[in-house]
Write an enzyme that holds these catalytic residues in place. Sequence first.
Site, PDB file in Angstrom:
ATOM      1  N   GLU A  60       0.820  -1.217   0.000  1.00 38.83           N
ATOM      2  CA  GLU A  60       0.000   0.000   0.000  1.00 38.83           C
ATOM      3  C   GLU A  60       0.853   1.264   0.000  1.00 38.83           C
ATOM      4  O   GLU A  60       0.550   2.229  -0.703  1.00 38.83           O
ATOM      5  CB  GLU A  60      -0.954   0.015   1.202  1.00 38.83           C
ATOM      6  CG  GLU A  60      -2.168  -0.882   1.050  1.00 38.83           C
ATOM      7  CD  GLU A  60      -1.870  -2.338   1.368  1.00 38.83           C
ATOM      8  OE1 GLU A  60      -0.749  -2.642   1.799  1.00 38.83           O
ATOM      9  OE2 GLU A  60      -2.781  -3.181   1.181  1.00 38.83           O
ATOM     10  N   HIS A 129     -10.495  -4.526   9.966  1.00 41.61           N
ATOM     11  CA  HIS A 129     -11.018  -4.410   8.600  1.00 41.61           C
ATOM     12  C   HIS A 129     -12.282  -3.560   8.511  1.00 41.61           C
ATOM     13  O   HIS A 129     -12.959  -3.581   7.493  1.00 41.61           O
ATOM     14  CB  HIS A 129     -11.359  -5.799   8.047  1.00 41.61           C
ATOM     15  CG  HIS A 129     -10.170  -6.602   7.636  1.00 41.61           C
ATOM     16  ND1 HIS A 129      -9.125  -6.879   8.483  1.00 41.61           N
ATOM     17  CD2 HIS A 129      -9.857  -7.201   6.459  1.00 41.61           C
ATOM     18  CE1 HIS A 129      -8.237  -7.618   7.853  1.00 41.61           C
ATOM     19  NE2 HIS A 129      -8.646  -7.827   6.624  1.00 41.61           N
TER      20      HIS A 129
END
Lengths: 324, 344
Positions: A60, A129
Amino acid sequence: MAKIAYRDAVRDAMSEEMTRDSRVFLIGEEVAQYNGAYKCSKGLLDKFGPDRIIDSPISESGFAGLCIGAAMYGLRPIAEFMTFSFSFVAFDQIVNNAAQIRYMSGGQLKVPLVFRGNSGGGHQIGATHSHAPENIYATFPGLKVVVPAFAADAKGLLKSAIRDDNPILVIENEALYGRESEVPDGEYLTPIGKANILQEGTDLTIVTHGRSCWTVLEANQELHKMGIHAEIIDLRSIKPLDWPTVFASVRKTHRLVCVDETKPFCGVSSQVAAEVSRACFDHLDAPVLRVTSVEAPMPFSSALEDECIPNVARIIEAVKEVVA
Amino acid sequence: MKKKPLPTGAGVLASTQPLPEYGTVPDLSRDQRLEWYRMMYLTRKFEERSYQSYQTGLIGGFCHLYNGQEAVAAGTFAAITDADPVITAYRDHAHGLMRGIRPGPAFAELYGRATGIVKGKGGSMHYFNVEKQMYGGHGIVGGQTALGLGLAFATKYLGEKKVCFCYMGDGAVNQGTFHESLNLAQLMKIPVIYVIENNMYSMGTSVDRHSAPVELYKRALGYDMLGVRAEGMDFDHVRQVSWTLAERARSENLPAILELMTYRYRGHSMSDPQYYRSKEEVEEYRKHDPVEILRSRILSEATVNEKDLEALEEKVRKEVQEAHDWALASPFPAQSEIYTDIYA
Ligand SMILES: Cc1ncc(C[n+]2csc(CCOP(=O)(O)OP(=O)(O)O)c2C)c(N)n1
Ligand SMILES: [Mg+2]
């Protein structure tokens, strides 16, 4: 006007903008061959080829930084985070580079770039998440943050974001990808920084955004039966935020409930409450109430999780208290 | 005496793969060579003046000086063109000056003035000169390594046959973003050269105390990438190896690590008592001074004599003094500037 799924609206926005402007490309994990973890880029690899629809390894920070560098050079990248919960791995790139480079370069550079992807809780995927991070990113001058709730804005806001010359986070929501709603035919752009009044009303104002719009609309059916006429505002854009629309509504209804999925401490609703208490002090007939996620990490069990994000029962309870 | 061509491997100490053969870097003209010497000398004088200005309180915050490392910026830049993007960390005065920032706006930035190269909004660590493809000046150690990747990606995307040189310190090799960038660069075939300016210290931590492999070019091994370690004090050596890697990047879209062995004479930033090294060590390195090495080489080539060089140096010292004076006479930014350049 056709009813289409939110995820298809996201795809259409990217597809149309990539057709219009060759500088636009998409990079992210599983966006190409897999068609996107949430199928938001279905068919785009076939249409645009691997030079413009790019599968990234799980990096990322690396691919976010790549996009910022490419934007500094004049391209207009779209970076997809599989979920914004993973964007924290790239936090430094987003807040120290994307947000600051225009300023630190004394205006020599601009960073026209979109970070987009899924967010939010409610799917039993646990604390790591399930973040709704729009309030976090909205605190950084230099970034813009939009949160589409409906297919029309999923398309319209994303297209506007791709054309904007600033780094913009387009924060989508897993619960919404499959939901269908009407999208105007042809070219459709939603202006950034403009709220949408979902329903006009007289008894109170409900300011909300993202997935909570749907929950508020659901609660509204109950409110209707109770004879309560709420004015419901979908912010759509968190930064910049459409203060005139919010203030005008509160000055009309004199009561406000804020509903959103960020945490209660320094969340989006905190900001709305603070600004309204200053700008509409003389117009308020009741304290501003907030319905937000709760002050806890997201638990796994659905019995607990459903209580942790704004739900119909908590919204009705707050509204009843405010109009009492 | 005429300059002899350098062998391809001049100054190369080690590499993870055999060095590709692109031959010898094209000669610079006498004037070009003198210009690079002038840039190195100017950088040295600029830094000396900055040091004084810091001591007298004209500069606030951090200020990382480049003394001792001049051949790295000069030798690498002289191997590419001003159309090739470059990006570096916070020890960026040389990279800025050698990519077109005039000493006046450079000093003015250090002094926080409106006439600074980035209007007093970036300071010492954030020089930018996009007109000459200098993309900063970055304060987060290793953060710029992903940006360099993106700049290089963009040149390839646009089919420009360029190369991006991305500079970093030895300490930055330990950042995760750098490793993500290395993998992405090799995987996606992106024409970026990571120049590790190995000045042996990450603040006060010597390389053997901060990196498991002390040979930093070997970090390339994990990514099937070409890693090269070369001597970084000699302008001509640096230029030769940089040119080889740049040509390879241009023609084959292949990235590389170029670890250049160098040394910083001054402390890490300004308030550094330097307990971590001895005075003797610093003196030893000063004997291989990059500015002196190029100066005596130029003299030995007999294209210019001592008197002419002294005249050039005198001119530079005057230019630096005048730039400093000009910067000091410049106004501070207006308060309204706080709120400009946030959004495009
Ligand atoms: C992410 C981050 N961590 C720590 C620092 C503080 N810091 C600034 S420079 C530096 C040392 C870096 O050394 P090196 O990469 O060798 O570069 P040099 O200063 O020698 O040029 C440190 C620890 C920082 N700026 N950014
Ligand atoms: Mg170092």
